[in-house]
Design a protein around this motif. Structure first.
Motif, short mmCIF file in Angstrom:
data_model
loop_
_atom_site.label_atom_id
_atom_site.label_comp_id
_atom_site.label_asym_id
_atom_site.label_seq_id
_atom_site.Cartn_x
_atom_site.Cartn_y
_atom_site.Cartn_z
N PHE A 90 0.77 -1.25 0.10
CA PHE A 90 -0.02 -0.03 0.15
C PHE A 90 0.89 1.24 0.05
CE2 PHE A 90 -4.62 0.36 0.17
CZ PHE A 90 -4.83 -0.85 -0.11
N ASP A 91 0.38 2.16 -0.52
CA ASP A 91 1.26 3.44 -0.82
C ASP A 91 1.22 4.32 0.46
OD1 ASP A 91 2.35 3.09 -3.44
OD2 ASP A 91 0.26 3.41 -4.13
N VAL A 92 -0.04 4.51 0.91
CA VAL A 92 -0.29 5.50 2.19
C VAL A 92 -1.12 4.64 3.14
CG1 VAL A 92 -0.80 7.93 2.84
CG2 VAL A 92 0.06 7.56 0.51
N GLU A 93 -0.91 4.81 4.12
CA GLU A 93 -1.53 4.11 5.42
C GLU A 93 -2.03 5.75 6.22
OE1 GLU A 93 -0.75 0.71 7.49
OE2 GLU A 93 0.84 0.38 6.05
N ILE A 94 -3.23 5.87 6.36
CA ILE A 94 -3.82 6.89 7.34
C ILE A 94 -3.98 6.35 8.62
CG2 ILE A 94 -5.36 8.96 7.71
CD1 ILE A 94 -3.41 9.28 5.41
N GLY A 95 -3.71 7.07 9.90
CA GLY A 95 -4.05 6.52 11.06
C GLY A 95 -4.44 7.46 11.84
#
Ligand SMILES: *Cc1c(COP(=O)(O)O)cnc(C)c1O
Length: 395
Positions: free
Chosen positions: A233-238
């Motif tokens: 995955f390119d970007v993980e938001i948390g």
């Protein structure tokens, strides 16, 4: 009577009340533990996102106090001018390690993290493919990017592919974005299948794991870990405001992307850094989860027990496969009355209606937590049974 130019606001507020959609704020006068004091009454907490009970964990509170003594109350600058504390960098490194990604960027809130990440990656010449039930912060972030937004059907990789085929050729590049765990229904995005589709068309991939971090994956490492998609995955938001029990958002992923977002993200460039105390508390939470899976294990034990018993009582808990337990009631007036009666019996569980959930799908949402004992859960179940029978929801 208000001034003529403000009268429309009165009409709008009256309409909300008419439709039972007016929000009344309850006031909390204690930490968000298993029990809390709400509007002066001691009630069982089935309502906060304190999945792991970390919000008032002594390790976090102690770390926050120590940071206050060491760094003071506020950073008084944006990160890019003079607001980057050693604590911020420590937290970003600890989080990158915990999630097994190359780099991470700490911002003020999960809500802002979506704005921060989307606008640098796509603009007016680009297209965003967005799940129908994505969180409001994704929707707003997508709008601010000024990219074309194409909505695909909820958790439907085939529809995503059809939409990509139809629309991608008209744009410079595409980005797919989805919630990891959907916050109102507690279901999981089929991340592996979505990834496969996006890979085929070289579409960027982004997942908002606000309700997955600290909950799903090994030891709470999140949905990318749950599906074994590390490095893909390119970007993980948390967010640090849910299972981690504090506040702040995180943008994690490939170093190249995080480096770029650090240069471009407007909430990062133009809004001050998170306070030392909050940052230190977040760091203590990451350390606590890195050291032991005990809290996450207890969360899942409690979840299995509570859901099993609710189903046995005859409640419809929807599609959930996570600690988020919607108790489907349909009518918003019924949901509000159910919540009110629970509160009278000492249980705090809020009713959710439009616009938080679609019209006609009102519900009580129970958030299971590791902070709850078996006795607490049994007390909650007993009250659900009594109110459910009284209102004719279950037999
Ligand atoms: C709660 C939530 C957010 C917002 O996070 P905050 O840190 O509270 O601002 C963003 N995205 C999703 C999917 C959420 O559930």
């Amino acid at each position: 009577m208000p001034e003529a130019k403000l009268r429309w606001i009165e009409d709008e507020l009256a309409a909300l009340k008419e439709q039972s959609l007016f929000i009344n704020l309850r006031t909390i006068e204690s930490p968000a533990g298993a029990w809390m004091v709400v509007d002066g009454k001691r009630v069982l907490n089935l309502c906060t996102n304190n999945y792991l009970g970390l919000a008032n964990d002594p390790r976090l509170v102690q770390a926050a106090k120590a940071a206050l003594d060491c760094f003071g109350a506020g950073p008084t600058a944006v990160r890019t001018i003079a607001g980057t504390l050693s604590l911020h960098r420590e937290l970003e490194q600890a989080m990158a390690e915990f999630k097994n990604v190359e780099d991470a960027l700490y911002v003020q809130a999960g809500f802002l993290a979506n704005q921060a990440a989307l606008a640098p990656l796509v603009g007016p010449e680009d297209v965003i493919f967005s799940d129908r039930l994505n969180h409001a912060s994704i929707i707003d972030g997508a709008r601010l990017s000024r990219a074309k937004i194409i909505v695909y059907e909820h958790n439907d990789p085939a529809d995503l592919e059809a939409k990509i085929k139809e629309h991608l050729p008209q744009y410079r590049r595409g980005l797919m974005v989805t919630d990891g765990v959907f916050s109102m229904d507690g279901d999981l995005a089929p991340l592996d299948q979505l990834y496969e589709v996006c890979e085929r068309y070289a579409v960027l991939t982004m997942v908002d794991d606000a309700h997955g971090e600290g909950v799903v994956g090994r030891g709470g490492r999140g949905i990318v870990d749950h599906f074994g998609l590390h490095g893909k995955f390119d970007v993980e938001i948390g967010t640090f405001s849910k299972a981690f029990g504090v506040v702040g958002g995180i943008i994690a992923g490939k170093k190249l992307i995080v480096d770029y977002i650090r240069q471009k993200a407007r909430p990062f460039l133009f809004s001050s850094a998170v306070t030392p105390a909050d940052t230190a508390a977040c760091l203590a939470a990451v350390h606590a989860l890195s050291e032991s899976t005990e809290l996450v294990d207890r969360l899942w034990q409690n979840t299995r027990y509570f859901k099993g018993e609710m189903k046995a009582l005859g409640f419809d808990t929807g599609q959930s496969v996570t600690p988020i337990t919607p108790v489907m009631l349909g009518d918003v007036k019924l949901a509000k009355e159910f919540s009110r009666q629970l509160f009278e019996r000492g249980v705090f569980a809020m009713a959710l209606g439009f616009p938080t959930v679609p019209k006609g799908l009102a519900r009580i949402r129970v958030m299971v937590s590791a902070a709850l004992t078996r006795e607490d859960l049994d007390f909650g179940l007993e009250q659900f049974k009594a109110v459910g029978r009284g209102l004719g929801v279950v037999g």
